[in-house]
Scaffold this active site. Sequence first.
Site, mmCIF file in Angstrom:
data_model
loop_
_atom_site.group_PDB
_atom_site.id
_atom_site.type_symbol
_atom_site.label_atom_id
_atom_site.label_comp_id
_atom_site.label_asym_id
_atom_site.label_seq_id
_atom_site.Cartn_x
_atom_site.Cartn_y
_atom_site.Cartn_z
ATOM 1 N N ASP A 60 -7.232 -14.071 1.063
ATOM 2 C CA ASP A 60 -8.395 -14.816 1.537
ATOM 3 C C ASP A 60 -8.114 -16.306 1.703
ATOM 4 O O ASP A 60 -8.283 -16.864 2.778
ATOM 5 C CB ASP A 60 -9.603 -14.609 0.612
ATOM 6 C CG ASP A 60 -10.874 -15.147 1.248
ATOM 7 O OD1 ASP A 60 -11.144 -14.790 2.415
ATOM 8 O OD2 ASP A 60 -11.579 -15.936 0.603
ATOM 9 N N ARG A 118 7.008 -7.055 24.529
ATOM 10 C CA ARG A 118 7.547 -5.748 24.160
ATOM 11 C C ARG A 118 9.036 -5.798 23.860
ATOM 12 O O ARG A 118 9.594 -4.846 23.310
ATOM 13 C CB ARG A 118 7.281 -4.735 25.286
ATOM 14 C CG ARG A 118 5.789 -4.540 25.568
ATOM 15 C CD ARG A 118 5.558 -3.507 26.646
ATOM 16 N NE ARG A 118 6.056 -2.193 26.272
ATOM 17 C CZ ARG A 118 5.966 -1.119 27.046
ATOM 18 N NH1 ARG A 118 5.410 -1.218 28.248
ATOM 19 N NH2 ARG A 118 6.449 0.035 26.638
ATOM 20 N N HIS A 153 -7.332 -19.757 5.608
ATOM 21 C CA HIS A 153 -7.744 -18.362 5.474
ATOM 22 C C HIS A 153 -6.594 -17.457 5.901
ATOM 23 O O HIS A 153 -6.016 -17.632 6.974
ATOM 24 C CB HIS A 153 -8.968 -18.109 6.352
ATOM 25 C CG HIS A 153 -9.448 -16.700 6.333
ATOM 26 N ND1 HIS A 153 -9.960 -16.096 5.196
ATOM 27 C CD2 HIS A 153 -9.494 -15.763 7.308
ATOM 28 C CE1 HIS A 153 -10.295 -14.860 5.480
ATOM 29 N NE2 HIS A 153 -10.025 -14.626 6.757
ATOM 30 N N LYS A 206 -6.664 -7.716 7.491
ATOM 31 C CA LYS A 206 -5.599 -8.412 6.746
ATOM 32 C C LYS A 206 -5.496 -7.888 5.314
ATOM 33 O O LYS A 206 -4.404 -7.558 4.837
ATOM 34 C CB LYS A 206 -5.865 -9.927 6.728
ATOM 35 C CG LYS A 206 -5.884 -10.573 8.097
ATOM 36 C CD LYS A 206 -6.039 -12.074 8.025
ATOM 37 C CE LYS A 206 -7.348 -12.510 7.410
ATOM 38 N NZ LYS A 206 -8.526 -12.113 8.238
#
Length: 319
Positions: free
Chosen positions: A181, A247, A142, A163
């Site tokens: 998908d 970060r 997926h 997504k």
Amino acid sequence: MAEKYTVSLAQFAKEVNLKTVYTPKDLSKIMISNNDINRPGLQLTGFYAYFNNEKIQICGNTEFAYLQGLASDERKRVLMTLFSYKFPALIISRGHEPFPEMMDAATEYGVPVLSSELDTSEVMSRGIAYLNTQLGQRITRHGVLIEIYGEGVLIVGESGVGKSETAIELVKRGHRLVADDAVEIKKVSAISLVGSSPDNIRHFIELRGIGIVNARRLFGMGAVKMTEKIDLVVKLEIWDPDKVYDRMGVDSESMDILGVNIPCITIPVKPGRNLAVILEVAAMNNRQKKMGYNAAQELLNNLGLEMEGTETVSKWEDF
């Protein structure tokens, strides 16, 4: 045990542009299961240890020169022994005419003989590349696969995280959709994965609140692509205020897919973040890293600090 895939000799011959010299039956009924092609030089001299009769065999200048130097009776014996292993097919390269003894052996043991005008190395490289694609290990997962600035980016995450919405925005910005998908992933070499879409859902995207749309019809042929190498995995997840996110880009993460480690980053999702732009930057940054440039490393160097990152490898089952 890994599933074994096959491809018909007819498909292989069409892809590599081979002509049929002899076949005992329809080439579409002969299946190939090994992704390698062998030059039977040692076998012609009588050495059959480790010989794999599932491989296609190919004869070029060297093999024909050796066989030409043998007497007719000896040549027939050598070829009868080779063909008795009943491999999928023999390819004759460089436009050589098969020896009568070769055709006798092929007929005796029902082994197809194909021919090509190309160099032996060219036929082998084309054939092996095609077989690697067709016979390699594969899984369906997926996610969304999209090409961004030439980088194949696989977007994964929980259902509803955004997504498909991110993919449609990227397509609108000029990038190309490969699969939505369900992504079929094939291992085409020890270091390469290629993704594609199942035929029955190719070019379709599901957008909650709108429904199913066809990206090719909406945005044109330039907005879609059949296959793409997977260069980067992006995991989207809902922003967790208690989680510490990277970060600096010092820590490196990769994902193990079919035994291949693919660079992986995690992007937290919350209102106000432009995910399409972030993924564009991620794709370009990944390309820079492959070319040897790391912005975090340069910044730390400018500050007189050393880069001490950690590397983690996750698997599909981890999320």
